[in-house]
Design a protein around this motif. Structure first.
Motif, PDB file in Angstrom:
ATOM      1  N   SER A  18       8.556  14.709  -0.223  1.00 18.11           N
ATOM      2  CA  SER A  18       9.572  14.942   0.811  1.00 18.11           C
ATOM      3  C   SER A  18       9.100  16.028   1.746  1.00 18.11           C
ATOM      4  O   SER A  18       8.255  16.859   1.393  1.00 18.11           O
ATOM      5  CB  SER A  18      10.923  15.332   0.187  1.00 18.11           C
ATOM      6  OG  SER A  18      10.843  16.603  -0.435  1.00 18.11           O
ATOM      7  N   HIS A  56       0.101  11.377  10.183  1.00 21.06           N
ATOM      8  CA  HIS A  56       0.345  10.284   9.246  1.00 21.06           C
ATOM      9  C   HIS A  56       0.520  10.769   7.809  1.00 21.06           C
ATOM     10  O   HIS A  56       0.913   9.986   6.941  1.00 21.06           O
ATOM     11  CB  HIS A  56      -0.787   9.269   9.322  1.00 21.06           C
ATOM     12  CG  HIS A  56      -1.015   8.740  10.702  1.00 21.06           C
ATOM     13  ND1 HIS A  56      -0.099   7.935  11.357  1.00 21.06           N
ATOM     14  CD2 HIS A  56      -2.036   8.922  11.580  1.00 21.06           C
ATOM     15  CE1 HIS A  56      -0.552   7.636  12.565  1.00 21.06           C
ATOM     16  NE2 HIS A  56      -1.718   8.230  12.723  1.00 21.06           N
ATOM     17  N   GLY A  66       5.868  10.106   1.793  1.00 23.57           N
ATOM     18  CA  GLY A  66       5.423   8.779   1.376  1.00 23.57           C
ATOM     19  C   GLY A  66       3.925   8.600   1.434  1.00 23.57           C
ATOM     20  O   GLY A  66       3.392   7.618   0.906  1.00 23.57           O
ATOM     21  N   ALA A  67       3.227   9.534   2.079  1.00 25.75           N
ATOM     22  CA  ALA A  67       1.767   9.458   2.175  1.00 25.75           C
ATOM     23  C   ALA A  67       1.120  10.136   0.963  1.00 25.75           C
ATOM     24  O   ALA A  67       1.753  10.919   0.242  1.00 25.75           O
ATOM     25  CB  ALA A  67       1.283  10.116   3.459  1.00 25.75           C
ATOM     26  N   THR A  68      -0.154   9.844   0.774  1.00 25.77           N
ATOM     27  CA  THR A  68      -0.955  10.485  -0.270  1.00 25.77           C
ATOM     28  C   THR A  68      -2.246  10.985   0.356  1.00 25.77           C
ATOM     29  O   THR A  68      -2.945  10.247   1.039  1.00 25.77           O
ATOM     30  CB  THR A  68      -1.290   9.509  -1.406  1.00 25.77           C
ATOM     31  OG1 THR A  68      -0.070   8.997  -1.971  1.00 25.77           O
ATOM     32  CG2 THR A  68      -2.083  10.206  -2.503  1.00 25.77           C
ATOM     33  N   LYS A 122      -3.738   7.959   2.421  1.00 22.09           N
ATOM     34  CA  LYS A 122      -3.072   6.655   2.419  1.00 22.09           C
ATOM     35  C   LYS A 122      -1.700   6.858   3.023  1.00 22.09           C
ATOM     36  O   LYS A 122      -0.941   7.732   2.594  1.00 22.09           O
ATOM     37  CB  LYS A 122      -2.966   6.102   1.000  1.00 22.09           C
ATOM     38  CG  LYS A 122      -2.289   4.739   0.905  1.00 22.09           C
ATOM     39  CD  LYS A 122      -2.351   4.191  -0.519  1.00 22.09           C
ATOM     40  CE  LYS A 122      -1.536   5.034  -1.474  1.00 22.09           C
ATOM     41  NZ  LYS A 122      -1.509   4.473  -2.836  1.00 22.09           N
ATOM     42  N   THR A 123      -1.362   6.049   4.019  1.00 22.62           N
ATOM     43  CA  THR A 123      -0.099   6.248   4.732  1.00 22.62           C
ATOM     44  C   THR A 123       1.023   5.441   4.087  1.00 22.62           C
ATOM     45  O   THR A 123       0.775   4.448   3.393  1.00 22.62           O
ATOM     46  CB  THR A 123      -0.216   5.818   6.202  1.00 22.62           C
ATOM     47  OG1 THR A 123      -0.263   4.382   6.267  1.00 22.62           O
ATOM     48  CG2 THR A 123      -1.455   6.405   6.851  1.00 22.62           C
ATOM     49  N   PRO A 124       2.265   5.843   4.329  1.00 18.73           N
ATOM     50  CA  PRO A 124       3.372   4.926   4.061  1.00 18.73           C
ATOM     51  C   PRO A 124       3.329   3.807   5.094  1.00 18.73           C
ATOM     52  O   PRO A 124       2.496   3.830   6.013  1.00 18.73           O
ATOM     53  CB  PRO A 124       4.607   5.806   4.236  1.00 18.73           C
ATOM     54  CG  PRO A 124       4.169   6.859   5.197  1.00 18.73           C
ATOM     55  CD  PRO A 124       2.711   7.112   4.904  1.00 18.73           C
ATOM     56  N   ALA A 125       4.196   2.831   4.964  1.00 14.48           N
ATOM     57  CA  ALA A 125       4.235   1.742   5.934  1.00 14.48           C
ATOM     58  C   ALA A 125       4.481   2.301   7.323  1.00 14.48           C
ATOM     59  O   ALA A 125       5.407   3.085   7.544  1.00 14.48           O
ATOM     60  CB  ALA A 125       5.324   0.746   5.566  1.00 14.48           C
ATOM     61  N   GLU A 155       0.514  13.877  -3.421  1.00 15.00           N
ATOM     62  CA  GLU A 155       1.552  12.938  -3.021  1.00 15.00           C
ATOM     63  C   GLU A 155       2.673  13.700  -2.309  1.00 15.00           C
ATOM     64  O   GLU A 155       3.249  14.633  -2.868  1.00 15.00           O
ATOM     65  CB  GLU A 155       2.112  12.218  -4.241  1.00 15.00           C
ATOM     66  CG  GLU A 155       1.096  11.355  -4.969  1.00 15.00           C
ATOM     67  CD  GLU A 155       1.648  10.822  -6.271  1.00 15.00           C
ATOM     68  OE1 GLU A 155       2.314   9.768  -6.248  1.00 15.00           O
ATOM     69  OE2 GLU A 155       1.415  11.465  -7.327  1.00 15.00           O
TER      70      GLU A 155
END
Length: 311
Positions: free
Chosen positions: A84, A168, A172-174, A227-230, A81
């Protein structure tokens, strides 16, 4: 959960499962990484283009780590995760002889030192012409050790991660990585301030905080997943050039070449400037891959980076 720190000098230059971990953590712990740029400190804000020609290639793309994550076993997935990601106030882009999609056409070294406005989140590519690049910090290198004995270069990507250079995977991404050895042996580095899809970046030192967790129920993770943030691209306009060839790489080269020609003609850039701009701001996309014998690849340039619009 515990928070750990990794210093700039705690790095290595190859992927190799025999490299001893610099620390051991529990699943779910957070690690703060302080990473030099991909030149491993060979390029600084004060250098000239001569430094590009004299780069020691064996010292490039170092990664910080490795981190042993307790309970991680072969067949598991390491969940990364990105909490920052912060850049320095400067970065660099270069044409390095022998590297790049058009390396056979851009033979001479070139260097651009960027001033990064980290407070407002942009950097001027050319302030006089009003070409401004939004910052989107991420790490080009994130990976775990392979089960095969190394060493393996840090330059390419692998099924276990490595130089995935994916813009990406930002805060905020995983990222999900397949574990092949006990402890996973995670490492990261290669800070980027901005990059186009398929390109190279504004290279920069970064400070990143990641949470590393072991997942036991994802047998389908055989390559890096993320998995991206928005992602908000509303109201963006693009100008797109295309390449149509029976080979994907050649179609990509053609699309890039055509965009360079467009930027030279329409925005009065020289070819090297246009090549660099494509790398940090343009997105290479596969638009048509089903109707043989040709593939259609597009190079998409966002209009918002220009202070004036073209028809």
């Amino acid at each position: 959960m515990s928070i750990h720190s990794v210093a700039r000098n705690q790095s290595h230059l190859v992927w190799d499962n025999s490299i001893q971990p610099i620390l051991r953590i529990k699943s779910g712990d957070t690690v703060k990484f302080d990473c030099l740029d991909a030149s491993n400190g060979q390029i600084t804000p004060e250098v000239t283009v001569e430094s590009v020609a004299s780069l020691v290639f064996s010292n490039l793309d170092q990664v910080n780590g490795p981190i042993f994550v307790e309970d991680a076993q072969p067949g598991d997935t390491l969940k990364v995760e990105v909490l920052s990601m912060k850049t320095a106030d400067w970065g660099w882009s270069a044409c390095i002889p022998g590297f790049g999609l058009l390396s056979d056409e851009f033979l001479e070294p070139a260097l651009k030192i960027w001033k990064l406005n980290t407070k407002e989140g942009y950097a001027y590519f050319n302030e006089e012409k009003g070409i401004k690049i939004p910052l989107n910090p991420f790490a080009g290198e994130m990976g775990v050790a392979q089960k095969e004995k190394g060493p393996f270069s840090t330059i390419p990507p692998y099924n276990t991660g490595g130089n995935i250079d994916t813009k990406h995977v930002t805060a905020g991404a995983t990222l999900y990585l397949p574990v092949e050895v006990e402890g996973a042996l995670f490492s990261m580095g290669d800070g980027h301030a901005a990059q186009g899809d398929g390109g190279t970046a504004i290279e920069t030192p970064i400070v990143a905080e990641l949470r590393l967790s072991v997942l036991k129920d994802r047998p389908y993770t055989r390559t890096p997943h993320f998995k991206t943030p928005a992602i908000n691209v509303s109201n963006e306009e693009y100008y797109c050039t295309t390449g149509i060839e029976p080979d994907l790489r050649e179609a990509s080269r053609a699309a890039l070449r055509h965009m360079i020609q467009y930027l030279v003609q329409e925005y009065d850039l020289d070819p090297v400037e246009a090549y660099m701009l494509c790398s940090v701001a343009g997105d290479l996309r596969m638009h048509e891959v089903v109707d043989m014998p040709n593939y259609l690849v597009g190079m998409m340039m966002p209009s918002s980076i220009f202070s004036h619009r073209r028809s």
